[in-house]
Design a protein around this motif. Structure first.
Motif, PDB file in Angstrom:
ATOM      1  N   MET A  19      10.927  -3.051   4.770  1.00 26.49           N
ATOM      2  CA  MET A  19      10.063  -2.119   4.092  1.00 26.49           C
ATOM      3  C   MET A  19       9.788  -0.926   5.011  1.00 26.49           C
ATOM      4  N   LYS A  20      10.016   0.264   4.535  1.00 24.27           N
ATOM      5  CA  LYS A  20       9.790   1.456   5.332  1.00 24.27           C
ATOM      6  C   LYS A  20       8.510   2.145   4.895  1.00 24.27           C
ATOM      7  N   ALA A  21       7.940   2.912   5.815  1.00 23.50           N
ATOM      8  CA  ALA A  21       6.722   3.656   5.505  1.00 23.50           C
ATOM      9  C   ALA A  21       7.044   4.788   4.538  1.00 23.50           C
ATOM     10  N   ASN A  22       6.116   5.084   3.658  1.00 17.07           N
ATOM     11  CA  ASN A  22       6.273   6.153   2.675  1.00 17.07           C
ATOM     12  C   ASN A  22       5.614   7.420   3.183  1.00 17.07           C
ATOM     13  N   ARG A  23       6.135   8.561   2.795  1.00 13.32           N
ATOM     14  CA  ARG A  23       5.534   9.858   3.124  1.00 13.32           C
ATOM     15  C   ARG A  23       4.331  10.027   2.219  1.00 13.32           C
ATOM     16  N   TYR A  24       3.206  10.408   2.789  1.00 21.61           N
ATOM     17  CA  TYR A  24       1.990  10.585   2.012  1.00 21.61           C
ATOM     18  C   TYR A  24       1.496  12.017   2.188  1.00 21.61           C
ATOM     19  N   PHE A  25       1.195  12.681   1.088  1.00 21.08           N
ATOM     20  CA  PHE A  25       0.692  14.046   1.132  1.00 21.08           C
ATOM     21  C   PHE A  25      -0.821  14.047   0.976  1.00 21.08           C
ATOM     22  N   LEU A  26      -1.501  14.782   1.835  1.00 18.44           N
ATOM     23  CA  LEU A  26      -2.930  15.007   1.688  1.00 18.44           C
ATOM     24  C   LEU A  26      -3.128  16.153   0.698  1.00 18.44           C
ATOM     25  N   HIS A  27      -4.323  16.250   0.157  1.00 15.27           N
ATOM     26  CA  HIS A  27      -4.660  17.352  -0.739  1.00 15.27           C
ATOM     27  C   HIS A  27      -4.476  18.665   0.028  1.00 15.27           C
ATOM     28  N   GLY A  28      -3.597  19.525  -0.473  1.00 19.25           N
ATOM     29  CA  GLY A  28      -3.351  20.818   0.170  1.00 19.25           C
ATOM     30  C   GLY A  28      -2.168  20.825   1.125  1.00 19.25           C
ATOM     31  N   ASP A  29      -1.480  19.700   1.292  1.00 19.40           N
ATOM     32  CA  ASP A  29      -0.309  19.652   2.177  1.00 19.40           C
ATOM     33  C   ASP A  29       0.850  20.434   1.574  1.00 19.40           C
ATOM     34  N   ALA A  30       1.552  21.165   2.431  1.00 15.59           N
ATOM     35  CA  ALA A  30       2.713  21.934   1.990  1.00 15.59           C
ATOM     36  C   ALA A  30       3.882  21.010   1.683  1.00 15.59           C
ATOM     37  N   ASP A  31       4.636  21.371   0.663  1.00 16.51           N
ATOM     38  CA  ASP A  31       5.876  20.654   0.339  1.00 16.51           C
ATOM     39  C   ASP A  31       6.906  21.070   1.395  1.00 16.51           C
ATOM     40  N   PRO A  32       7.483  20.105   2.130  1.00 12.65           N
ATOM     41  CA  PRO A  32       8.419  20.465   3.191  1.00 12.65           C
ATOM     42  C   PRO A  32       9.726  21.070   2.673  1.00 12.65           C
ATOM     43  N   ASP A  33      10.011  20.886   1.382  1.00 12.50           N
ATOM     44  CA  ASP A  33      11.271  21.368   0.824  1.00 12.50           C
ATOM     45  C   ASP A  33      11.149  22.688   0.073  1.00 12.50           C
ATOM     46  N   LYS A  34       9.921  23.133  -0.206  1.00 13.12           N
ATOM     47  CA  LYS A  34       9.733  24.352  -0.982  1.00 13.12           C
ATOM     48  C   LYS A  34       8.713  25.255  -0.294  1.00 13.12           C
ATOM     49  N   ILE A  35       8.946  26.518  -0.347  1.00 10.35           N
ATOM     50  CA  ILE A  35       8.054  27.480   0.296  1.00 10.35           C
ATOM     51  C   ILE A  35       6.864  27.773  -0.619  1.00 10.35           C
ATOM     52  N   ASP A  36       5.673  27.811  -0.029  1.00  6.10           N
ATOM     53  CA  ASP A  36       4.425  28.159  -0.731  1.00  6.10           C
ATOM     54  C   ASP A  36       4.100  27.248  -1.907  1.00  6.10           C
ATOM     55  N   ILE A  37       4.448  25.973  -1.791  1.00 10.05           N
ATOM     56  CA  ILE A  37       4.099  24.969  -2.794  1.00 10.05           C
ATOM     57  C   ILE A  37       3.317  23.870  -2.070  1.00 10.05           C
ATOM     58  N   TYR A  38       2.192  23.444  -2.664  1.00  8.35           N
ATOM     59  CA  TYR A  38       1.279  22.511  -2.010  1.00  8.35           C
ATOM     60  C   TYR A  38       0.903  21.374  -2.964  1.00  8.35           C
ATOM     61  N   TYR A  39       0.559  20.243  -2.387  1.00 11.12           N
ATOM     62  CA  TYR A  39       0.210  19.076  -3.208  1.00 11.12           C
ATOM     63  C   TYR A  39      -1.270  19.077  -3.557  1.00 11.12           C
ATOM     64  N   SER A  50      -4.040   2.790   4.363  1.00  6.76           N
ATOM     65  CA  SER A  50      -2.707   2.297   4.052  1.00  6.76           C
ATOM     66  C   SER A  50      -1.947   1.943   5.325  1.00  6.76           C
ATOM     67  N   GLU A  51      -1.220   0.847   5.267  1.00  6.36           N
ATOM     68  CA  GLU A  51      -0.401   0.459   6.404  1.00  6.36           C
ATOM     69  C   GLU A  51       1.039   0.908   6.228  1.00  6.36           C
ATOM     70  N   LEU A  52       1.393   1.335   5.033  1.00  2.00           N
ATOM     71  CA  LEU A  52       2.774   1.685   4.754  1.00  2.00           C
ATOM     72  C   LEU A  52       3.000   3.176   4.557  1.00  2.00           C
ATOM     73  N   ALA A  53       1.959   3.971   4.684  1.00  2.00           N
ATOM     74  CA  ALA A  53       2.094   5.410   4.483  1.00  2.00           C
ATOM     75  C   ALA A  53       1.909   6.138   5.809  1.00  2.00           C
ATOM     76  N   HIS A  54       2.538   7.290   5.913  1.00  2.00           N
ATOM     77  CA  HIS A  54       2.372   8.095   7.114  1.00  2.00           C
ATOM     78  C   HIS A  54       2.381   9.575   6.738  1.00  2.00           C
ATOM     79  N   ARG A  55       1.868  10.376   7.625  1.00  2.00           N
ATOM     80  CA  ARG A  55       1.857  11.825   7.460  1.00  2.00           C
ATOM     81  C   ARG A  55       2.451  12.414   8.728  1.00  2.00           C
ATOM     82  N   PRO A  56       3.522  13.197   8.622  1.00  2.88           N
ATOM     83  CA  PRO A  56       4.135  13.769   9.823  1.00  2.88           C
ATOM     84  C   PRO A  56       3.152  14.627  10.612  1.00  2.88           C
ATOM     85  N   GLU A  57       3.315  14.643  11.922  1.00  2.19           N
ATOM     86  CA  GLU A  57       2.420  15.419  12.782  1.00  2.19           C
ATOM     87  C   GLU A  57       2.498  16.913  12.498  1.00  2.19           C
TER      88      GLU A  57
END
Length: 156
Positions: free
Chosen positions: A1-21, A55-62
């Motif tokens: 089982m791998k950790a999932n990417r988790y977006f905080l409110h207002g986090d930028a989408d790493p694949d799109k410019i000027d798009i936020y969660y 969560s033990e399975l979610a992470h947020r990149p530095e």
């Protein structure tokens, strides 16, 4: 089982410019979307941080970028602490340790030794946290110090 990417409110989408969660609407949107949430943005951000921390399975990149840097701070949380949160594994409580020891009859689940045999018993993760294991009862078992030391973070 791998950790999932988790977006905080207002986090930028790493694949799109000027798009936020937006955690409130569960969508990715442009920056102006967050204006209609107003001061509630901080509350949504606090909630999403608490969910990530639990969560033990979610992470947020530095290197995650968040709109909170642009929002007016309303004093509910310190921006410095908010954007530099360290996520650590959640330790087992003493109660949980004793529940697992009792469930396993205070006996090493590999060699069968007990404290009466001179074994130092420990509660261990079957699948290591480093490898995506959780603190669920099904992933915990009682091992003696010797068996646990020999196992390390490996899988048996």
């Amino acid at each position: 089982m791998k950790a999932n990417r988790y977006f905080l409110h207002g986090d930028a989408d790493p694949d799109k410019i000027d798009i936020y969660y937006c955690v409130a609407c569960d969508i990715f949107a442009k920056e102006d979307h967050f204006q209609h949430h107003g001061s509630e943005n901080w509350r949504y951000l606090e909630r999403s941080i608490k969910k990530l921390q639990s969560s033990e399975l979610a992470h947020r990149p530095e290197n995650a970028h968040n709109l909170a840097e642009k929002w007016k701070h309303n004093g509910s949380i310190k921006l410095f602490e908010l954007l530099r949160i360290r996520y650590t594994r959640i330790p087992l409580t003493k109660r949980k340790r004793f529940e697992i020891l009792k469930r396993d009859s205070y006996r090493c689940q590999i060699c069968g030794k007990t404290a009466k045999d001179g074994a130092r018993l420990e509660v261990d993760h079957k699948v290591a946290v480093a490898n995506g294991g959780t603190n669920d009862d099904s992933n915990l078992w009682t091992l003696c110090f010797d068996c646990n030391s020999g196992k390390r973070a490996g899988k048996l």
